[in-house]
Design a protein around this motif. Sequence first.
Motif, PDB file in Angstrom:
ATOM      1  N   GLY A   1       0.762  -1.244   0.000  1.00 50.97           N
ATOM      2  CA  GLY A   1       0.000   0.000   0.000  1.00 50.97           C
ATOM      3  C   GLY A   1       0.789   1.288   0.000  1.00 50.97           C
ATOM      4  N   PRO A   2       0.808   1.983   1.137  1.00 48.40           N
ATOM      5  CA  PRO A   2       1.457   3.297   1.180  1.00 48.40           C
ATOM      6  C   PRO A   2       2.967   3.244   0.943  1.00 48.40           C
ATOM      7  CG  PRO A   2       0.740   2.638   3.372  1.00 48.40           C
ATOM      8  CD  PRO A   2       0.189   1.627   2.406  1.00 48.40           C
ATOM      9  N   VAL A   3       3.610   2.122   1.231  1.00 47.90           N
ATOM     10  CA  VAL A   3       5.053   2.013   0.979  1.00 47.90           C
ATOM     11  C   VAL A   3       5.299   1.999  -0.527  1.00 47.90           C
ATOM     12  CG1 VAL A   3       7.160   0.692   1.414  1.00 47.90           C
ATOM     13  CG2 VAL A   3       5.349   0.727   3.139  1.00 47.90           C
ATOM     14  N   GLY A   4       4.476   1.257  -1.257  1.00 42.79           N
ATOM     15  CA  GLY A   4       4.590   1.224  -2.716  1.00 42.79           C
ATOM     16  C   GLY A   4       4.303   2.579  -3.336  1.00 42.79           C
ATOM     17  N   TRP A   5       3.300   3.277  -2.797  1.00 39.17           N
ATOM     18  CA  TRP A   5       2.987   4.616  -3.290  1.00 39.17           C
ATOM     19  C   TRP A   5       4.194   5.532  -3.095  1.00 39.17           C
ATOM     20  CZ3 TRP A   5       3.096   9.113  -0.441  1.00 39.17           C
ATOM     21  CH2 TRP A   5       2.695  10.263  -1.122  1.00 39.17           C
ATOM     22  N   ALA A   6       4.782   5.493  -1.905  1.00 38.42           N
ATOM     23  CA  ALA A   6       5.937   6.345  -1.605  1.00 38.42           C
ATOM     24  C   ALA A   6       7.116   6.008  -2.510  1.00 38.42           C
ATOM     25  CB  ALA A   6       6.330   6.203  -0.137  1.00 38.42           C
ATOM     26  N   ASP A   7       7.304   4.727  -2.792  1.00 35.71           N
ATOM     27  CA  ASP A   7       8.407   4.282  -3.636  1.00 35.71           C
ATOM     28  C   ASP A   7       8.283   4.821  -5.062  1.00 35.71           C
ATOM     29  OD1 ASP A   7      10.788   2.592  -4.017  1.00 35.71           O
ATOM     30  OD2 ASP A   7       9.478   1.409  -5.320  1.00 35.71           O
ATOM     31  N   ARG A   8       7.071   5.058  -5.513  1.00 36.63           N
ATOM     32  CA  ARG A   8       6.839   5.545  -6.881  1.00 36.63           C
ATOM     33  C   ARG A   8       7.012   7.064  -7.018  1.00 36.63           C
ATOM     34  NH1 ARG A   8       2.920   1.630  -6.143  1.00 36.63           N
ATOM     35  NH2 ARG A   8       1.278   3.153  -5.725  1.00 36.63           N
ATOM     36  N   GLN A   9       7.282   7.748  -5.931  1.00 33.73           N
ATOM     37  CA  GLN A   9       7.497   9.191  -5.998  1.00 33.73           C
ATOM     38  C   GLN A   9       8.859   9.468  -6.636  1.00 33.73           C
ATOM     39  OE1 GLN A   9       4.793  11.161  -5.153  1.00 33.73           O
ATOM     40  NE2 GLN A   9       4.022   9.073  -5.066  1.00 33.73           N
TER      41      GLN A   9
ATOM     42  N   GLY B   1      12.572  11.075  -7.544  1.00 36.46           N
ATOM     43  CA  GLY B   1      13.757  11.630  -6.903  1.00 36.46           C
ATOM     44  C   GLY B   1      13.990  11.188  -5.474  1.00 36.46           C
ATOM     45  N   ALA B   2      14.621  12.075  -4.725  1.00 31.83           N
ATOM     46  CA  ALA B   2      14.966  11.780  -3.333  1.00 31.83           C
ATOM     47  C   ALA B   2      13.721  11.512  -2.501  1.00 31.83           C
ATOM     48  CB  ALA B   2      15.767  12.926  -2.730  1.00 31.83           C
ATOM     49  N   ARG B   3      12.610  12.126  -2.872  1.00 32.66           N
ATOM     50  CA  ARG B   3      11.359  11.904  -2.139  1.00 32.66           C
ATOM     51  C   ARG B   3      11.005  10.414  -2.147  1.00 32.66           C
ATOM     52  NH1 ARG B   3       7.336  15.664  -4.264  1.00 32.66           N
ATOM     53  NH2 ARG B   3       7.238  14.265  -6.023  1.00 32.66           N
ATOM     54  N   GLY B   4      11.048   9.788  -3.305  1.00 31.35           N
ATOM     55  CA  GLY B   4      10.716   8.370  -3.393  1.00 31.35           C
ATOM     56  C   GLY B   4      11.738   7.473  -2.722  1.00 31.35           C
ATOM     57  N   VAL B   5      13.024   7.810  -2.903  1.00 28.62           N
ATOM     58  CA  VAL B   5      14.093   6.994  -2.310  1.00 28.62           C
ATOM     59  C   VAL B   5      13.971   6.988  -0.789  1.00 28.62           C
ATOM     60  CG1 VAL B   5      16.596   6.784  -1.999  1.00 28.62           C
ATOM     61  CG2 VAL B   5      15.661   7.328  -4.260  1.00 28.62           C
ATOM     62  N   MET B   6      13.761   8.158  -0.204  1.00 32.20           N
ATOM     63  CA  MET B   6      13.707   8.263   1.255  1.00 32.20           C
ATOM     64  C   MET B   6      12.345   7.886   1.828  1.00 32.20           C
ATOM     65  SD  MET B   6      16.730   9.122   2.336  1.00 32.20           S
ATOM     66  CE  MET B   6      16.339   9.458   4.035  1.00 32.20           C
ATOM     67  N   LEU B   7      11.292   8.333   1.163  1.00 26.56           N
ATOM     68  CA  LEU B   7       9.956   8.218   1.747  1.00 26.56           C
ATOM     69  C   LEU B   7       9.480   6.782   1.883  1.00 26.56           C
ATOM     70  CD1 LEU B   7       7.765  10.033   2.898  1.00 26.56           C
ATOM     71  CD2 LEU B   7       6.744  10.141   0.615  1.00 26.56           C
ATOM     72  N   ASP B   8       9.799   5.892   0.943  1.00 28.84           N
ATOM     73  CA  ASP B   8       9.314   4.519   1.066  1.00 28.84           C
ATOM     74  C   ASP B   8       9.865   3.853   2.318  1.00 28.84           C
ATOM     75  OD1 ASP B   8      11.910   4.178  -0.232  1.00 28.84           O
ATOM     76  OD2 ASP B   8      11.294   2.124  -0.671  1.00 28.84           O
TER      77      ASP B   8
END
Length: 153
Positions: A111-119, A121-128
């Motif tokens: 769910g939300p981890v996959g969504w974060a991973d698809r962001q 740049g650095a946002r996706g790398v860090m946020l997931d």
Amino acid sequence: MTRPIASLFGVGFLRPAPGTWGSLVALVPGAALLAFAGPLAVLAGAGLIGLIGWWAVATELARSDEPDPDWIVIDEAAGQWLALAGLAGFGWAGVAAAFALFRLFDIAKPGPVGWADRQPGARGVMLDDLVAGALAALVLLLLGLVSPPSLFP
């Protein structure tokens, strides 16, 4: 200067599974901080690692053709510490559970981890990893409510 930070001082170049190595290396100082200073200190540390990591990752991604190089593991450190912050106190069963849950959520990307991973740049790398750590912390908090205090203090 940012490459050593992004790689967690070279840990990201270990093979196989650099993300697991990064989580494992971060677990030791995170658990020590939990034992001596408590979960709020670990939470603050996760925030600091996250901010420094975001800067280092953004800088390194600007130099790379890869969207998420596997040697970047500072994100695992931030996520692992966030997972540890879900423990009310130090106990080996809790630390092991924090590690296992964080790695499960980081690898499976529900769910939300996959969504974060698809962001991008650095946002996706860090946020997931931060979301995976937060989910692991939530599970640990819930386990702490229903388990004997000796397991998840």
